[in-house]
Scaffold this motif. Structure first.
Motif, mmCIF file in Angstrom:
data_model
loop_
_atom_site.group_PDB
_atom_site.id
_atom_site.type_symbol
_atom_site.label_atom_id
_atom_site.label_comp_id
_atom_site.label_asym_id
_atom_site.label_seq_id
_atom_site.Cartn_x
_atom_site.Cartn_y
_atom_site.Cartn_z
ATOM 1 N N ASP A 388 0.829 -1.202 0.000
ATOM 2 C CA ASP A 388 0.000 0.000 0.000
ATOM 3 C C ASP A 388 0.866 1.255 0.000
ATOM 4 O O ASP A 388 1.834 1.342 0.781
ATOM 5 C CB ASP A 388 -0.919 0.004 1.225
ATOM 6 C CG ASP A 388 -2.054 1.002 1.085
ATOM 7 O OD1 ASP A 388 -1.771 2.218 1.016
ATOM 8 O OD2 ASP A 388 -3.219 0.575 1.040
ATOM 9 N N PRO A 389 0.552 2.241 -0.855
ATOM 10 C CA PRO A 389 1.360 3.466 -0.911
ATOM 11 C C PRO A 389 1.437 4.209 0.425
ATOM 12 O O PRO A 389 2.383 4.962 0.652
ATOM 13 C CB PRO A 389 0.641 4.316 -1.970
ATOM 14 C CG PRO A 389 -0.111 3.336 -2.801
ATOM 15 C CD PRO A 389 -0.505 2.233 -1.875
ATOM 16 N N MET A 390 0.470 3.996 1.310
ATOM 17 C CA MET A 390 0.502 4.730 2.578
ATOM 18 C C MET A 390 1.728 4.354 3.407
ATOM 19 O O MET A 390 2.141 5.110 4.289
ATOM 20 C CB MET A 390 -0.773 4.473 3.380
ATOM 21 C CG MET A 390 -0.896 3.084 3.951
ATOM 22 S SD MET A 390 -2.413 2.915 4.931
ATOM 23 C CE MET A 390 -2.260 1.193 5.455
ATOM 24 N N THR A 392 4.724 3.942 2.114
ATOM 25 C CA THR A 392 5.918 4.515 1.485
ATOM 26 C C THR A 392 5.828 6.025 1.322
ATOM 27 O O THR A 392 6.817 6.667 0.986
ATOM 28 C CB THR A 392 6.139 3.869 0.100
ATOM 29 O OG1 THR A 392 4.981 4.078 -0.709
ATOM 30 C CG2 THR A 392 6.387 2.376 0.243
ATOM 31 N N GLU A 393 4.646 6.593 1.541
ATOM 32 C CA GLU A 393 4.509 8.043 1.397
ATOM 33 C C GLU A 393 5.288 8.775 2.494
ATOM 34 O O GLU A 393 5.411 8.287 3.620
ATOM 35 C CB GLU A 393 3.033 8.441 1.462
ATOM 36 C CG GLU A 393 2.223 8.025 0.253
ATOM 37 C CD GLU A 393 0.761 8.412 0.389
ATOM 38 O OE1 GLU A 393 0.388 8.932 1.467
ATOM 39 O OE2 GLU A 393 0.003 8.193 -0.567
ATOM 40 N N GLU A 394 5.804 9.940 2.148
ATOM 41 C CA GLU A 394 6.554 10.754 3.116
ATOM 42 C C GLU A 394 5.581 11.275 4.179
ATOM 43 O O GLU A 394 4.593 11.933 3.865
ATOM 44 C CB GLU A 394 7.223 11.931 2.399
ATOM 45 C CG GLU A 394 8.194 12.695 3.259
ATOM 46 C CD GLU A 394 9.456 11.892 3.567
ATOM 47 O OE1 GLU A 394 10.083 12.176 4.603
ATOM 48 O OE2 GLU A 394 9.787 10.977 2.779
ATOM 49 N N PRO A 395 5.795 10.957 5.479
ATOM 50 C CA PRO A 395 4.865 11.408 6.517
ATOM 51 C C PRO A 395 4.999 12.899 6.774
ATOM 52 O O PRO A 395 6.075 13.479 6.645
ATOM 53 C CB PRO A 395 5.284 10.582 7.735
ATOM 54 C CG PRO A 395 6.726 10.278 7.512
ATOM 55 C CD PRO A 395 6.902 10.139 6.030
ATOM 56 N N THR A 396 3.887 13.503 7.158
ATOM 57 C CA THR A 396 3.918 14.912 7.549
ATOM 58 C C THR A 396 4.362 15.019 9.011
ATOM 59 O O THR A 396 4.420 14.011 9.740
ATOM 60 C CB THR A 396 2.531 15.539 7.380
ATOM 61 O OG1 THR A 396 1.627 14.910 8.296
ATOM 62 C CG2 THR A 396 2.015 15.341 5.948
ATOM 63 N N ASP A 399 1.712 13.715 11.163
ATOM 64 C CA ASP A 399 1.703 12.259 11.207
ATOM 65 C C ASP A 399 2.757 11.741 12.174
ATOM 66 O O ASP A 399 2.509 10.820 12.966
ATOM 67 C CB ASP A 399 1.959 11.681 9.813
ATOM 68 C CG ASP A 399 0.830 11.985 8.835
ATOM 69 O OD1 ASP A 399 -0.297 12.230 9.296
ATOM 70 O OD2 ASP A 399 1.099 11.985 7.611
#
Length: 563
Positions: A388-390, A392-396, A399
């Motif tokens: 799932d892309p979630m 690997t996405e850059e966290p804020t 987050d």
């Protein structure tokens, strides 16, 4: 090859919709070289024929003008067999002609005829409708046909199958004789040819069923299941593919109601389509599918004919149709206009021959397998979560702050477990299926390769399920062909075209001997792994122990009774 359209506004409408290259039927029908000729077109469902005849009518309707002149008496009439197809055609032509100011109306059964009367009185450029309702408006003087320059019969073969011959003849007979007539049909039976001969003028014959890749974008799967587990198999198929939108076909209204309720109970976002529903309910169901509120539609054949749902990636034949044409029409709801799709047939053992006949009649090849098991679905769920892309996405920063708070006093395993539980929320649980006995070894072989008991020797028999092979037939065949008792035979794995069977090491030489000394009518036998097995003729005693090589035992003498 790009689209060739004389009208800039229609060309812009195509570009805005993402149309860059025409499908084969669009390129053939909209060819400028055809001029204003009548057309008799064979094209499969899902080939883009609505846009095709919409483009073909542009020169006829606009006659070189940039825009439609404004609402007047209709210039074109499109006749479709069902309400759903008529409404779909309306949507397609509305955006295609919209920028050029074209007004498209519908006249279909199940809708308010008085509202249609008022709309016709206000004027229209194109009217799309079903045969019965169009005839009714014409007989009452509400639909004026004096200025018609084009008539389209869409899915003419289906209209004849549904009993609309008399209505079609009335409509064509009441329109101007110098009109342009475009007749589209998936097949061209004798009745269609007679209709074309009577009402068309030197029609140009266009056949794109051979060149059109009607099945190329559809991946066919035939899944063997237990006959009483259709509902459970549908659940697992829907969970395995997780399509953006899916349609499940049943044979009767009662079956639709039952399956709709079962899927709803299990947590699927599902709607139903059947002939007993009002038009308003049917429209609401289709709207739910189009805007994403529902992802599964359970329908009968008649209710679903002609509907076009965006992103429909999966068609499930929960109950097999009665003929190949219906199979094609059902499956053609997916894999449309270049999009990929999957068609799944659920095949109980007793319906296997029918399924094979349907596939052969439709000219398609399906991959045969077992239905996805609950274990396989749970494993796939894990793989989907891991990809799932979630993750690997850059966290804020927000987050990360929340993550630090959640990590206080918790291990990474506990957090991961919580993530897994959260991801499973809303996912219907897969069903535990009874895997048909003949299917179990095939699934193991596909996943892990053959498993054999220690000391067993495997052979290959040149018959399979497509030859009607069943264990109850194969076991005595092996005993007779190899001259060994059944106690020497282990696992039997029946495939589509061949059968694998295991025998004890003591019986392997006798099987090899039988394989090497077969007669012209004997079923061929060969070692399964390609390694030769030394032939050794051997007879077996009644207690199961092989006699010494070279000293075969005689079979016991049968006592004859006299008197």
């Amino acid at each position: 090859m790009p689209f060739t359209v004389d009208n800039a506004l229609v060309a812009q409408a195509l570009a805005d919709r993402g149309y860059t290259e025409p499908t084969p039927v669009q390129a053939a029908v909209a060819d400028p070289a055809l001029g204003g000729a009548d057309l008799l077109v064979s094209a499969r469902t899902g080939s883009g024929k609505t846009v095709a005849y919409g483009l073909a009518m542009v020169p006829t309707l606009l006659d070189g003008a940039e825009r439609f002149p404004g609402p007047t008496t209709p210039k074109a009439l499109v006749v479709a067999p069902t309400r759903e197809l008529a409404l779909q055609v309306h949507r397609e032509l509305a955006w295609l002609y919209g920028k050029a100011g074209g007004r498209v109306l519908t006249c279909v059964g199940g809708m308010d005829p008085q509202r249609e009367k008022k709309a016709l009185a206000m004027g229209a450029d194109v009217v799309v409708g079903t045969p019965g309702r169009l005839r009714d408006h014409m007989e009452r003087g509400r639909l004026i046909t004096d200025d018609l320059s084009a008539v389209v019969l869409d899915e003419a073969d289906e209209m004849l199958n549904l009993g609309f011959r008399e209505d079609l003849e009335f409509i064509l007979g009441a329109t101007p004789t110098d009109r342009r007539t475009l007749l589209f049909s998936a097949t061209l039976p004798a009745e269609i040819v007679r209709l074309a001969t009577r009402f068309q003028r030197e029609a140009v014959r266009i056949d794109v069923t051979e060149d059109d890749t009607g099945h190329a974008d559809i991946d066919y799967r035939a899944l063997r299941i237990a006959g009483h587990e259709i509902e459970k198999a549908v659940v697992n198929v829907l969970r395995w593919y997780e399509a953006r939108a899916a349609i499940v076909f049943c044979a009767t209204r009662e079956a639709v109601r039952r399956l709709h309720g079962a899927l709803q109970e299990r947590g699927f976002q599902v709607v139903a389509l059947s002939g007993e529903m009002t038009q308003a309910d049917r429209n609401q169901a289709l709207t739910s599918m189009r805007d994403g509120r529902a992802r599964v539609c359970v329908a009968t054949d008649v209710a679903a004919r002609g509907i076009d749902l965006p992103d429909l990636g999966l068609v499930v034949h929960a109950e097999l149709p009665n003929d190949p044409e219906v199979l094609t029409h059902r499956s053609g709801r997916t894999g449309r206009a270049g999009r990929k799709g999957t068609a799944v047939l659920l095949v109980p053992h007793s319906r296997r021959r029918k399924a094979e006949s349907l596939l052969a009649g439709a000219g398609v090849v399906a991959e045969w397998a077992g239905a996805p098991t609950a274990e396989e679905i749970r494993r796939l769920d894990g793989e989907r979560l891991a990809a799932d892309p979630m993750l690997t996405e850059e966290p804020t920063e927000e987050d990360l702050e929340l993550a630090r708070r959640l990590a206080e006093g918790r291990s990474s395993e506990e957090l991961a477990a919580a993530l897994i539980r959260y991801a499973r929320v809303g996912l219907p649980s897969p069903e535990e299926l009874i895997v048909p006995a003949a299917e179990r070894p095939e699934r193991r072989a596909a996943a892990e390769g053959p498993r054999v008991d220690e000391g067993a020797v495997w052979f290959r028999l040149a018959v399979g399920r497509r030859d009607g092979a069943e264990v109850r037939h194969i076991l005595p065949l092996i005993c007779r062909r190899a001259a060994i008792p059944k106690r020497e035979i282990g696992t039997i794995r029946i495939g589509d075209r061949e059968t694998l069977f295991a025998v004890t090491a003591a019986a392997a030489g006798q099987v090899a001997f039988a394989a090497a000394n077969g007669g012209p009518g004997d079923v061929p036998i060969a070692p399964a792994d390609g390694e030769p097995v030394a032939p050794q003729r051997r007879r077996f005693k009644d207690d199961g122990r092989p006699a010494p090589a070279g000293r075969p035992t005689k079979p016991p003498r049968r006592k004859e009774r006299h008197g």
